[in-house]
Design a protein around this motif. Structure first.
Motif, short mmCIF file in Angstrom:
data_model
loop_
_atom_site.label_atom_id
_atom_site.label_comp_id
_atom_site.label_asym_id
_atom_site.label_seq_id
_atom_site.Cartn_x
_atom_site.Cartn_y
_atom_site.Cartn_z
N ALA A 163 10.23 5.87 20.53
CA ALA A 163 11.57 6.27 20.97
C ALA A 163 12.55 5.10 20.82
O ALA A 163 13.70 5.28 20.43
CB ALA A 163 11.54 6.75 22.42
N VAL A 164 12.08 3.90 21.14
CA VAL A 164 12.91 2.70 20.95
C VAL A 164 13.17 2.48 19.47
O VAL A 164 14.29 2.17 19.05
CB VAL A 164 12.24 1.47 21.58
CG1 VAL A 164 13.05 0.20 21.29
CG2 VAL A 164 12.07 1.66 23.09
N THR A 165 12.13 2.64 18.67
CA THR A 165 12.27 2.44 17.23
C THR A 165 13.30 3.41 16.63
O THR A 165 14.16 3.01 15.84
CB THR A 165 10.90 2.62 16.54
OG1 THR A 165 10.02 1.59 17.00
CG2 THR A 165 11.01 2.55 15.04
N VAL A 166 13.23 4.67 17.01
CA VAL A 166 14.20 5.66 16.52
C VAL A 166 15.60 5.29 16.98
O VAL A 166 16.57 5.35 16.21
CB VAL A 166 13.81 7.07 16.99
CG1 VAL A 166 14.95 8.06 16.74
CG2 VAL A 166 12.55 7.54 16.28
N ALA A 167 15.74 4.89 18.24
CA ALA A 167 17.05 4.53 18.77
C ALA A 167 17.64 3.34 18.01
O ALA A 167 18.83 3.33 17.68
CB ALA A 167 16.95 4.21 20.26
N MET A 168 16.83 2.34 17.74
CA MET A 168 17.33 1.16 17.04
C MET A 168 17.70 1.49 15.59
O MET A 168 18.65 0.92 15.04
CB MET A 168 16.28 0.05 17.09
CG MET A 168 16.01 -0.47 18.48
SD MET A 168 17.53 -0.98 19.36
CE MET A 168 16.94 -1.13 21.04
N ALA A 169 16.97 2.42 14.99
CA ALA A 169 17.34 2.84 13.64
C ALA A 169 18.65 3.62 13.65
O ALA A 169 19.52 3.43 12.78
CB ALA A 169 16.22 3.69 13.04
N LEU A 170 18.83 4.47 14.65
CA LEU A 170 20.07 5.25 14.76
C LEU A 170 21.29 4.36 14.96
O LEU A 170 22.40 4.70 14.53
CB LEU A 170 19.96 6.24 15.91
CG LEU A 170 19.05 7.45 15.70
CD1 LEU A 170 18.87 8.23 17.00
CD2 LEU A 170 19.61 8.37 14.61
N THR A 171 21.11 3.24 15.62
CA THR A 171 22.23 2.32 15.87
C THR A 171 22.38 1.27 14.78
O THR A 171 23.25 0.41 14.87
CB THR A 171 22.05 1.61 17.22
OG1 THR A 171 20.78 0.95 17.26
CG2 THR A 171 22.14 2.59 18.37
N GLY A 172 21.52 1.32 13.76
CA GLY A 172 21.62 0.38 12.66
C GLY A 172 20.97 -0.96 12.93
O GLY A 172 21.11 -1.89 12.12
N LEU A 173 20.24 -1.09 14.03
CA LEU A 173 19.59 -2.35 14.37
C LEU A 173 18.21 -2.49 13.76
O LEU A 173 17.58 -3.53 13.87
CB LEU A 173 19.50 -2.50 15.89
CG LEU A 173 20.84 -2.57 16.62
CD1 LEU A 173 20.64 -2.56 18.14
CD2 LEU A 173 21.61 -3.82 16.19
N LEU A 174 17.72 -1.42 13.11
CA LEU A 174 16.44 -1.45 12.41
C LEU A 174 16.56 -0.64 11.14
O LEU A 174 17.07 0.48 11.17
CB LEU A 174 15.33 -0.85 13.31
CG LEU A 174 13.93 -0.83 12.70
CD1 LEU A 174 13.32 -2.23 12.74
CD2 LEU A 174 13.02 0.17 13.42
N PRO A 175 16.11 -1.17 10.00
CA PRO A 175 16.15 -0.38 8.76
C PRO A 175 15.28 0.86 8.86
O PRO A 175 14.17 0.82 9.40
CB PRO A 175 15.58 -1.37 7.71
CG PRO A 175 15.74 -2.72 8.31
CD PRO A 175 15.61 -2.54 9.79
N TRP A 176 15.77 1.97 8.33
CA TRP A 176 15.05 3.24 8.46
C TRP A 176 13.69 3.19 7.78
O TRP A 176 12.76 3.89 8.20
CB TRP A 176 15.89 4.37 7.87
CG TRP A 176 16.85 4.93 8.87
CD1 TRP A 176 18.19 4.70 8.94
CD2 TRP A 176 16.55 5.81 9.96
NE1 TRP A 176 18.74 5.36 10.01
CE2 TRP A 176 17.77 6.06 10.65
CE3 TRP A 176 15.38 6.41 10.42
CZ2 TRP A 176 17.83 6.88 11.77
CZ3 TRP A 176 15.44 7.23 11.54
CH2 TRP A 176 16.65 7.46 12.21
N HIS A 177 13.53 2.39 6.73
CA HIS A 177 12.24 2.38 6.04
C HIS A 177 11.13 1.76 6.87
O HIS A 177 9.94 1.90 6.54
CB HIS A 177 12.34 1.66 4.68
CG HIS A 177 12.47 0.17 4.78
ND1 HIS A 177 13.70 -0.47 4.90
CD2 HIS A 177 11.53 -0.81 4.77
CE1 HIS A 177 13.51 -1.77 4.95
NE2 HIS A 177 12.21 -2.01 4.88
N LEU A 178 11.49 1.10 7.97
CA LEU A 178 10.48 0.52 8.86
C LEU A 178 10.08 1.46 9.99
O LEU A 178 9.12 1.17 10.71
CB LEU A 178 11.00 -0.80 9.46
CG LEU A 178 11.00 -2.02 8.54
CD1 LEU A 178 11.61 -3.22 9.26
CD2 LEU A 178 9.59 -2.34 8.07
N VAL A 179 10.79 2.57 10.14
CA VAL A 179 10.50 3.45 11.28
C VAL A 179 9.08 4.01 11.22
O VAL A 179 8.31 3.89 12.19
CB VAL A 179 11.53 4.60 11.34
CG1 VAL A 179 11.10 5.64 12.38
CG2 VAL A 179 12.91 4.05 11.70
#
Length: 238
Positions: free
Chosen positions: A70-86
């Motif tokens: 859930a944290v990983t998805v949230a960080m991807a949605l906010t641009g703080l994590l690249p989507w390819h790492l999800v």
């Protein structure tokens, strides 16, 4: 290892430690002849808060130490994590959670035989509702995860002294457990529930019963919904 692979391994190790310590406190409270048996919900909530704190400290040098899809998805949605790492992060988190649960099984190996309560055994590994009512259970997990994710996102807007942000996360987990954990046991983390539930299903645990797969979707759907709602509110706030 490459930088991204180091982060993925960090998610695996960190989630393994999280579950070892978190499910470990559940085992301590739930299982017969444990020295901590019946010590109560406050001990469980404190144990999980410390489990998150210690796990993040241990692998924070390797990457973001999200340890939670859930944290990983949230960080991807906010641009703080690249989507390819999800997806790699989520796979690593679930795998780490399985291994952590296996370690708990080994740690308390003689105690499973002494424990006849199948619900207590499953509760050592995975969450379950105090009152089974799926809509309400999803709402509880959504609200709990909403508070968690909104807290993590707003913490990014605050300057902390070195390492103090990790203690703030631990306090957030403790608050969620004490105040919001009563209805469902506050999974607020799909990997935290799914990984140990898989371990419960495949391990030769004495006296175990059903792994309750009928409920297993709740600690996945609720946290993801909570993460999305938290991101939407955070974007309005900033």
């Amino acid at each position: 290892m490459s930088g991204e692979m180091t982060q993925i391994v960090g998610e695996f190790i960190g989630t393994m430690i999280l579950i070892l310590l978190g499910d470990g406190v559940c085992a301590a409270v739930n299982l017969n002849k444990s020295k901590a048996q019946n010590s109560g919900w406050i001990v469980i909530a404190m144990g999980w808060a410390m489990a998150v704190t210690i796990a993040v400290f241990m692998v924070g040098f390797m990457g973001p130490a999200q340890l939670n899809p859930a944290v990983t998805v949230a960080m991807a949605l906010t641009g703080l994590l690249p989507w390819h790492l999800v997806l790699p992060f989520v796979i690593a988190q679930v795998a780490g959670a399985i291994v952590g649960a296996v370690l708990v099984w080994l740690l308390y190996l003689p105690h499973w035989k002494e424990t006849k309560d199948q619900g207590a055994i499953l509760g050592t590994f995975a969450t379950g509702p105090a009152i089974r009512h799926y809509p309400s259970n999803v709402i509880a997990e959504t609200i709990g995860t909403f508070v968690l994710i909104l807290g993590l996102l707003t913490f990014t807007q605050t300057e902390f002294l070195g390492g103090a942000n990790v203690f703030a996360v631990g306090a957030l987990i403790l608050a969620a457990g004490l105040s919001l954990g009563g209805p469902t046991g506050y999974a607020i983390n799909p990997a935290r529930d799914l990984g140990p539930r898989i371990a419960h299903a495949i391990l030769p645990i004495e006296n175990k019963g059903s792994s309750d797969w009928a409920y297993s979707w709740v600690p996945i759907v609720g946290p993801i919904l909570g993460a999305v709602v938290a991101v939407l509110l955070f974007q309005v706030m900033i």
